[in-house]
Design an enzyme around this catalytic site. Sequence first.
Site, PDB file in Angstrom:
ATOM      1  N   TYR A 161      85.056  47.302  62.463  1.00  0.00           N
ATOM      2  CA  TYR A 161      83.838  47.714  61.381  1.00  0.00           C
ATOM      3  C   TYR A 161      82.881  47.134  62.138  1.00  0.00           C
ATOM      4  O   TYR A 161      82.666  46.833  63.402  1.00  0.00           O
ATOM      5  CB  TYR A 161      84.136  46.421  60.217  1.00  0.00           C
ATOM      6  CG  TYR A 161      83.707  45.263  60.564  1.00  0.00           C
ATOM      7  CD1 TYR A 161      84.856  44.424  61.214  1.00  0.00           C
ATOM      8  CD2 TYR A 161      82.740  44.561  60.061  1.00  0.00           C
ATOM      9  CE1 TYR A 161      84.472  43.031  61.482  1.00  0.00           C
ATOM     10  CE2 TYR A 161      82.449  43.215  60.567  1.00  0.00           C
ATOM     11  CZ  TYR A 161      83.336  42.348  61.115  1.00  0.00           C
ATOM     12  OH  TYR A 161      83.028  41.186  61.567  1.00  0.00           O
ATOM     13  N   LYS A 168      85.594  44.400  67.401  1.00  0.00           N
ATOM     14  CA  LYS A 168      85.071  43.876  66.078  1.00  0.00           C
ATOM     15  C   LYS A 168      86.101  44.311  65.272  1.00  0.00           C
ATOM     16  O   LYS A 168      85.952  45.114  64.357  1.00  0.00           O
ATOM     17  CB  LYS A 168      83.721  44.572  65.866  1.00  0.00           C
ATOM     18  CG  LYS A 168      82.887  43.568  64.904  1.00  0.00           C
ATOM     19  CD  LYS A 168      81.499  44.109  64.767  1.00  0.00           C
ATOM     20  CE  LYS A 168      80.872  43.579  63.552  1.00  0.00           C
ATOM     21  NZ  LYS A 168      80.593  42.176  63.427  1.00  0.00           N
ATOM     22  N   ARG A 218      78.750  50.251  69.703  1.00  0.00           N
ATOM     23  CA  ARG A 218      79.788  49.037  69.641  1.00  0.00           C
ATOM     24  C   ARG A 218      80.954  49.569  68.951  1.00  0.00           C
ATOM     25  O   ARG A 218      82.146  49.376  69.191  1.00  0.00           O
ATOM     26  CB  ARG A 218      79.037  47.942  69.026  1.00  0.00           C
ATOM     27  CG  ARG A 218      80.345  46.664  69.231  1.00  0.00           C
ATOM     28  CD  ARG A 218      79.701  45.373  68.934  1.00  0.00           C
ATOM     29  NE  ARG A 218      79.143  45.420  67.349  1.00  0.00           N
ATOM     30  CZ  ARG A 218      78.680  44.440  66.832  1.00  0.00           C
ATOM     31  NH1 ARG A 218      78.303  43.284  67.521  1.00  0.00           N
ATOM     32  NH2 ARG A 218      78.254  44.581  65.693  1.00  0.00           N
ATOM     33  N   GLU A 247      81.323  30.768  68.990  1.00  0.00           N
ATOM     34  CA  GLU A 247      80.155  31.221  68.183  1.00  0.00           C
ATOM     35  C   GLU A 247      80.372  30.660  66.753  1.00  0.00           C
ATOM     36  O   GLU A 247      81.249  29.893  66.533  1.00  0.00           O
ATOM     37  CB  GLU A 247      80.499  32.815  68.324  1.00  0.00           C
ATOM     38  CG  GLU A 247      81.803  33.179  67.804  1.00  0.00           C
ATOM     39  CD  GLU A 247      81.883  34.826  68.192  1.00  0.00           C
ATOM     40  OE1 GLU A 247      80.893  35.573  68.370  1.00  0.00           O
ATOM     41  OE2 GLU A 247      83.095  35.304  68.331  1.00  0.00           O
ATOM     42  N   ARG A 276     105.408  51.894  56.686  1.00  0.00           N
ATOM     43  CA  ARG A 276     104.865  50.981  57.463  1.00  0.00           C
ATOM     44  C   ARG A 276     105.932  50.921  58.862  1.00  0.00           C
ATOM     45  O   ARG A 276     106.855  50.937  58.569  1.00  0.00           O
ATOM     46  CB  ARG A 276     105.234  49.635  56.644  1.00  0.00           C
ATOM     47  CG  ARG A 276     104.675  48.435  57.585  1.00  0.00           C
ATOM     48  CD  ARG A 276     105.177  47.040  56.776  1.00  0.00           C
ATOM     49  NE  ARG A 276     104.566  45.926  57.484  1.00  0.00           N
ATOM     50  CZ  ARG A 276     105.267  45.128  58.078  1.00  0.00           C
ATOM     51  NH1 ARG A 276     106.743  45.559  58.397  1.00  0.00           N
ATOM     52  NH2 ARG A 276     105.048  44.196  58.914  1.00  0.00           N
ATOM     53  N   LEU A 299      81.830  37.735  70.083  1.00  0.00           N
ATOM     54  CA  LEU A 299      81.544  38.956  69.874  1.00  0.00           C
ATOM     55  C   LEU A 299      80.198  39.481  70.661  1.00  0.00           C
ATOM     56  O   LEU A 299      79.398  38.746  70.863  1.00  0.00           O
ATOM     57  CB  LEU A 299      80.967  39.144  68.107  1.00  0.00           C
ATOM     58  CG  LEU A 299      80.555  40.459  67.632  1.00  0.00           C
ATOM     59  CD1 LEU A 299      81.543  41.419  67.664  1.00  0.00           C
ATOM     60  CD2 LEU A 299      79.754  40.303  66.465  1.00  0.00           C
TER      61      LEU A 299
END
Lengths: 286, 286
Positions: B32, B150, B51, B182, B100, B206
Amino acid sequence: MRTVYLNGEYMPENEANVSIFDRGFLMADGVYEVTSVLGGKLVDFEGHAVRLQRSLDALEMRNPISKEALLEVHRELVRLNGIDEGMIYLQVTRGAPGDRDFVFPDPETTAPTIVLFTQDKPGLANSPAAQKGMKVISIEDIRWGRRDIKTVQLLYPSMGKMMAKKAGADDAWMIEDGYVTEGTSNNAYIVKGNKIVTRALSNDILHGITRAAVLRFAQEAQMEVEERNFTIEEAKKADEAFITSASTFVMPVVEIDGVAVGEGVPGRVAPRLREIYLEESLKAAI
Amino acid sequence: MRTVYLNGEYMPENEANVSIFDRGFLMADGVYEVTSVLGGKLVDFEGHAVRLQRSLDALEMRNPISKEALLEVHRELVRLNGIDEGMIYLQVTRGAPGDRDFVFPDPETTAPTIVLFTQDKPGLANSPAAQKGMKVISIEDIRWGRRDIKTVQLLYPSMGKMMAKKAGADDAWMIEDGYVTEGTSNNAYIVKGNKIVTRALSNDILHGITRAAVLRFAQEAQMEVEERNFTIEEAKKADEAFITSASTFVMPVVEIDGVAVGEGVPGRVAPRLREIYLEESLKAAI
């Protein structure tokens, strides 16, 4: 076309959708269980129901369904989809609060999402893979620290399965601080003489339902069980190696990082444990 | 009622659903980005687009949209929802293969899922929280090892935010091997004299888009920037502390584990960096 269960309703699988705001989709804020079906009956439903509750408790997530109702949904899905051998997948998420926020939604206004679906696997018990044994590679274990909670944070296990596939193997065993933790979706074992060695339970590994049953059966069959860490080097030199999981039961591992384990074919212990496990599971299935 | 974007279509938010087989929902197999909107324009769209591509590449996931088309979707959502200040959330998953499996689906037959939605936050730039500063607690960092990608594996950051809330704080700083990594959704900094200290880029944190911009502005403003690890004890004794993220910009931290940082109120550096960042971002927004 399968019939699946979603939030109280049975529906065709292609109509089963969740909101884009579901926290399972946005934040991996969900837990799951996979229960095997043998002869149209559920293997160790009780164990999976108890572990589901444990996972939900660990995440302070509300259980949207009673154990009795959950059993009924499992059985109805087996019936509706005519499953003789296969799996039932169950997932509970913290629901869809209508927007995205790191803060948990109020459980009074946001109901959990619950979904179940079947996977038909004829021949699961008499799998040719169990006759042949599987090959694993070792990879670094970089998962989060609470692998005892059965969350849907399965990206790394999925990547591990792909690394194995690319290396011509069937699965990967993960290594942390020099010791094997477990397989990407199974617990890992080695055999030395009459002794079965597997990592002890902690936050580092999944508390396998099949693991618990197999260790019990092993002890009943007069095998020694030692719960301790082992290295991949020790595994390569073991007499046998194997994995357990709800959907593979007991499966021999015959090669680790290209090195044959024992004779490079399934040994004596793993196939015998598989046999006992299947026999006892069928007997106890509900 | 917001209008959101899902797989090529604009639709009301309450009609935006994904399949229960979406790998974002079943396996956290998605990435995301969050882009801020100031004055109806996008802050550092380019940085977020780059990114996003980096995250997708790291997971061998196909990018379902060109940069030009993505910009157009961002702008159209801003227009349709009348956003002056706020955020645009973007998520791409490996799609819904119809069942799945840990093995990645064939990208030829399973298209990625792409969803974008806006979050209206009037007053985001003039946040009272920035005047007051925020309180953080320290918690252990138990996330997976690739925090530079991310992904939507945000369960632990979400749990960390809840731990902070329960402790009467606003956020948590995470600690690994004795050093701060972080915040739960932001990069962490301390200030000593004219020097800004923040952890260097690696797989451990990140690679903040706002971080890159703020460090550039700091150097342009003749501040010294030192990229190295720091402990929570060092942070408590620092002159100032702050965080950066796309949605909070630069935000002073005035308390760590109940201990006042500096005078326990926003200092000189963080508010000045916030001012510069907002000014420059507004100028460069598209």
